[in-house]
Design a protein around this motif. Structure first.
Motif, PDB file in Angstrom:
ATOM      1  N   GLU A  65       0.795  -1.221   0.000  1.00 33.51           N
ATOM      2  CA  GLU A  65       0.000   0.000   0.000  1.00 33.51           C
ATOM      3  C   GLU A  65       0.832   1.279   0.000  1.00 33.51           C
ATOM      4  N   ASN A  66       1.977   1.281   0.650  1.00 32.48           N
ATOM      5  CA  ASN A  66       2.778   2.502   0.735  1.00 32.48           C
ATOM      6  C   ASN A  66       3.388   2.903  -0.600  1.00 32.48           C
ATOM      7  N   ILE A  67       3.724   1.918  -1.414  1.00 31.95           N
ATOM      8  CA  ILE A  67       4.266   2.254  -2.742  1.00 31.95           C
ATOM      9  C   ILE A  67       3.256   1.956  -3.845  1.00 31.95           C
ATOM     10  N   ARG A  68       2.065   1.549  -3.454  1.00 28.62           N
ATOM     11  CA  ARG A  68       0.940   1.300  -4.365  1.00 28.62           C
ATOM     12  C   ARG A  68       1.296   0.303  -5.476  1.00 28.62           C
ATOM     13  N   VAL A  69       1.700  -0.887  -5.054  1.00 30.65           N
ATOM     14  CA  VAL A  69       2.014  -1.964  -5.997  1.00 30.65           C
ATOM     15  C   VAL A  69       1.334  -3.246  -5.519  1.00 30.65           C
ATOM     16  N   ILE A  70       0.687  -3.908  -6.447  1.00 30.13           N
ATOM     17  CA  ILE A  70       0.035  -5.187  -6.177  1.00 30.13           C
ATOM     18  C   ILE A  70       0.760  -6.258  -6.978  1.00 30.13           C
ATOM     19  N   GLY A  71       1.030  -7.389  -6.333  1.00 28.39           N
ATOM     20  CA  GLY A  71       1.596  -8.548  -7.022  1.00 28.39           C
ATOM     21  C   GLY A  71       0.476  -9.472  -7.426  1.00 28.39           C
ATOM     22  N   LEU A  72       0.443  -9.848  -8.698  1.00 28.02           N
ATOM     23  CA  LEU A  72      -0.643 -10.682  -9.217  1.00 28.02           C
ATOM     24  C   LEU A  72      -0.056 -11.872  -9.965  1.00 28.02           C
ATOM     25  N   GLU A  73      -0.406 -13.074  -9.524  1.00 31.20           N
ATOM     26  CA  GLU A  73      -0.004 -14.288 -10.237  1.00 31.20           C
ATOM     27  C   GLU A  73      -1.080 -14.625 -11.248  1.00 31.20           C
ATOM     28  N   VAL A  74      -0.664 -14.810 -12.500  1.00 35.34           N
ATOM     29  CA  VAL A  74      -1.599 -15.067 -13.598  1.00 35.34           C
ATOM     30  C   VAL A  74      -1.097 -16.245 -14.428  1.00 35.34           C
ATOM     31  N   SER A  75      -1.966 -16.734 -15.307  1.00 43.34           N
ATOM     32  CA  SER A  75      -1.545 -17.806 -16.211  1.00 43.34           C
ATOM     33  C   SER A  75      -0.583 -17.224 -17.250  1.00 43.34           C
ATOM     34  N   ASP A  76       0.201 -18.074 -17.859  1.00 44.44           N
ATOM     35  CA  ASP A  76       1.212 -17.633 -18.820  1.00 44.44           C
ATOM     36  C   ASP A  76       0.624 -16.918 -20.029  1.00 44.44           C
ATOM     37  N   ASP A  77      -0.652 -17.189 -20.338  1.00 42.92           N
ATOM     38  CA  ASP A  77      -1.246 -16.561 -21.531  1.00 42.92           C
ATOM     39  C   ASP A  77      -1.888 -15.195 -21.243  1.00 42.92           C
ATOM     40  N   THR A  78      -1.866 -14.735 -20.004  1.00 41.85           N
ATOM     41  CA  THR A  78      -2.412 -13.414 -19.673  1.00 41.85           C
ATOM     42  C   THR A  78      -1.441 -12.345 -20.148  1.00 41.85           C
ATOM     43  N   SER A  79      -1.964 -11.387 -20.886  1.00 38.69           N
ATOM     44  CA  SER A  79      -1.090 -10.346 -21.442  1.00 38.69           C
ATOM     45  C   SER A  79      -1.021  -9.125 -20.519  1.00 38.69           C
ATOM     46  N   THR A  80       0.062  -8.397 -20.669  1.00 32.89           N
ATOM     47  CA  THR A  80       0.247  -7.148 -19.940  1.00 32.89           C
ATOM     48  C   THR A  80      -0.865  -6.168 -20.272  1.00 32.89           C
ATOM     49  N   SER A  81      -1.251  -6.102 -21.537  1.00 37.70           N
ATOM     50  CA  SER A  81      -2.272  -5.133 -21.971  1.00 37.70           C
ATOM     51  C   SER A  81      -3.627  -5.424 -21.342  1.00 37.70           C
ATOM     52  N   THR A  82      -3.938  -6.700 -21.072  1.00 37.09           N
ATOM     53  CA  THR A  82      -5.205  -7.038 -20.419  1.00 37.09           C
ATOM     54  C   THR A  82      -5.271  -6.403 -19.033  1.00 37.09           C
ATOM     55  N   ILE A  83      -4.193  -6.511 -18.293  1.00 44.64           N
ATOM     56  CA  ILE A  83      -4.146  -5.956 -16.936  1.00 44.64           C
ATOM     57  C   ILE A  83      -4.045  -4.431 -17.001  1.00 44.64           C
ATOM     58  N   GLN A  84      -3.285  -3.921 -17.959  1.00 42.02           N
ATOM     59  CA  GLN A  84      -3.098  -2.472 -18.111  1.00 42.02           C
ATOM     60  C   GLN A  84      -4.422  -1.761 -18.396  1.00 42.02           C
ATOM     61  N   SER A  85      -5.386  -2.449 -19.004  1.00 41.96           N
ATOM     62  CA  SER A  85      -6.666  -1.825 -19.360  1.00 41.96           C
ATOM     63  C   SER A  85      -7.624  -1.673 -18.177  1.00 41.96           C
ATOM     64  N   ILE A  86      -7.282  -2.237 -17.026  1.00 41.39           N
ATOM     65  CA  ILE A  86      -8.153  -2.137 -15.850  1.00 41.39           C
ATOM     66  C   ILE A  86      -8.042  -0.723 -15.273  1.00 41.39           C
ATOM     67  N   PRO A  87      -9.176  -0.056 -15.023  1.00 35.05           N
ATOM     68  CA  PRO A  87      -9.147   1.313 -14.485  1.00 35.05           C
ATOM     69  C   PRO A  87      -8.356   1.397 -13.170  1.00 35.05           C
TER      70      PRO A  87
END
Length: 192
Positions: free
Chosen positions: A32-54
């Motif tokens: 929370e202090n540096i505002r970073v979340i770690g997310l484990e995803v499947s290998d086929d999940t793209s960066t752009s999919t996550i980047q599009s989340i508001p």
């Protein structure tokens, strides 16, 4: 499986973002202090999919790092006159003729770090010069230890004082011993 580090904006509803990200994978941590979340995803999940989340500002694949140095930071910093910090340790002196009065918890002179080093027991509040805390030994290794010492040829004079709590009288006795020795020895002298 892969892990993304996701930076998010300061105005985002964090609980809502975490819930949304959990639909894409598994949230491993929220810093929370540096505002970073770690997310484990499947290998086929793209960066752009996550980047599009508001509220998501940046998405990066988590990667291993290796930190290396050719010399220790404190050594390089001592020989770097101006920034940026240099990359090598090339001292102009190795402490020849310098006496360092180390007022600390004692020094373990039998430690292999001090083979070839000059450590002299000068004063101890209890008559025992060994290091019961480890702090004095650590400080001595930074002064004239074989690996990390910045003044390998300096003479360290072990002045053991109580570690943690002491009386003014005990500290004055230690300073008195330092001043007495100072008056009888020559060269540059430093009290640490």
């Amino acid at each position: 499986m892969k892990t993304f580090n996701i930076a998010y904006s300061s105005d985002v509803n964090v609980a809502s973002l975490v819930a949304t990200l959990n639909t894409q994978g598994t949230v491993l941590y929220n810093l929370e202090n540096i505002r970073v979340i770690g997310l484990e995803v499947s290998d086929d999940t793209s960066t752009s999919t996550i980047q599009s989340i508001p509220g998501v500002v940046l998405v990066e694949l988590d990667a291993g790092i290796t930190v290396t140095s050719h010399a220790e930071w404190h050594q390089i910093r001592l020989v770097t006159a101006a920034l940026p910090i240099g990359q090598s340790y090339s001292p102009i002196s190795h402490g020849d003729g310098i006496i360092v009065y180390l007022m600390d918890s004692g020094v373990d002179v039998s430690h292999s770090e001090f083979s070839g080093s000059s450590i002299v027991n000068l004063y101890s509040h209890d008559g025992v010069f060994t290091d019961t805390q480890g702090h004095g030994t650590s400080m001595a290794s930074l002064i004239n230890g074989q690996t990390l010492g910045v003044s390998k040829n300096a003479v360290v004079k072990n002045v053991k004082i109580p570690f943690g709590s002491a009386t003014v009288g005990q500290l004055l006795s230690a300073f008195d011993a330092v001043l007495a020795d100072h008056a009888t020895s020559s060269g540059v002298k430093v009290v640490n």
